[in-house]
Motif scaffolding. Structure first.
Motif, PDB file in Angstrom:
ATOM      1  N   GLY A   1      -5.297  54.553   4.504  1.00  0.00           N
ATOM      2  CA  GLY A   1      -4.727  54.877   3.256  1.00  0.00           C
ATOM      3  C   GLY A   1      -5.139  54.359   2.051  1.00  0.00           C
ATOM      4  N   ALA A   2      -6.111  53.723   2.235  1.00  0.00           N
ATOM      5  CA  ALA A   2      -7.119  53.831   0.755  1.00  0.00           C
ATOM      6  C   ALA A   2      -7.128  54.542  -0.450  1.00  0.00           C
ATOM      7  CB  ALA A   2      -8.570  53.265   1.003  1.00  0.00           C
ATOM      8  N   LEU A   3      -7.076  56.117   0.345  1.00  0.00           N
ATOM      9  CA  LEU A   3      -7.101  57.338  -0.584  1.00  0.00           C
ATOM     10  C   LEU A   3      -6.168  57.809  -1.097  1.00  0.00           C
ATOM     11  CD1 LEU A   3     -10.463  57.981   0.068  1.00  0.00           C
ATOM     12  CD2 LEU A   3     -10.251  57.083  -2.114  1.00  0.00           C
ATOM     13  N   PRO A   4      -5.232  58.703  -2.074  1.00  0.00           N
ATOM     14  CA  PRO A   4      -3.632  58.928  -2.302  1.00  0.00           C
ATOM     15  C   PRO A   4      -4.133  60.278  -1.472  1.00  0.00           C
ATOM     16  CG  PRO A   4      -4.535  58.940  -4.462  1.00  0.00           C
ATOM     17  CD  PRO A   4      -6.190  58.381  -2.696  1.00  0.00           C
ATOM     18  N   ARG A   5      -3.399  61.083  -0.382  1.00  0.00           N
ATOM     19  CA  ARG A   5      -2.809  62.306   0.432  1.00  0.00           C
ATOM     20  C   ARG A   5      -4.430  63.203  -0.658  1.00  0.00           C
ATOM     21  NH1 ARG A   5      -2.114  66.305   3.211  1.00  0.00           N
ATOM     22  NH2 ARG A   5      -0.869  66.782   4.932  1.00  0.00           N
TER      23      ARG A   5
END
Length: 88
Positions: free
Chosen positions: A15-19
């Protein structure tokens, strides 16, 4: 890249970075691995993967995912050694 939804449910740091960023990193890793197979690009690809592992370590530290930190560190050290040996 192909099983993001399945894997991301088990690892909070996804969840730390966008998909889209994870997708780009997956493609980047694939290209670097392909580079490891080509002798002329091996050192550059290994150095890039070693640098990428530092990013992953930072993300896993933030989420306190000790096994993932260790795995990223070991793989990063292996890639750094390979880069060092090939770029000499």
């Amino acid at each position: 890249v192909f099983l993001f939804e399945k894997v991301s449910g088990d690892v909070p740091s996804f969840g730390a970075l966008p998909r889209n960023v994870w997708l780009a990193l997956g493609i980047f890793e694939f290209l670097c691995v392909a580079g490891l197979l080509l002798p002329a690009l091996t050192g550059i690809a290994a150095a890039a993967l070693a640098a990428e592992s530092l990013i992953f370590i930072g993300v896993h530290v933030k989420y306190r995912e000790t096994p993932s930190i260790a795995m990223s560190a070991v793989l990063g050290l292996l890639m750094a050694f390979l880069a060092w040996s090939k770029l000499q």
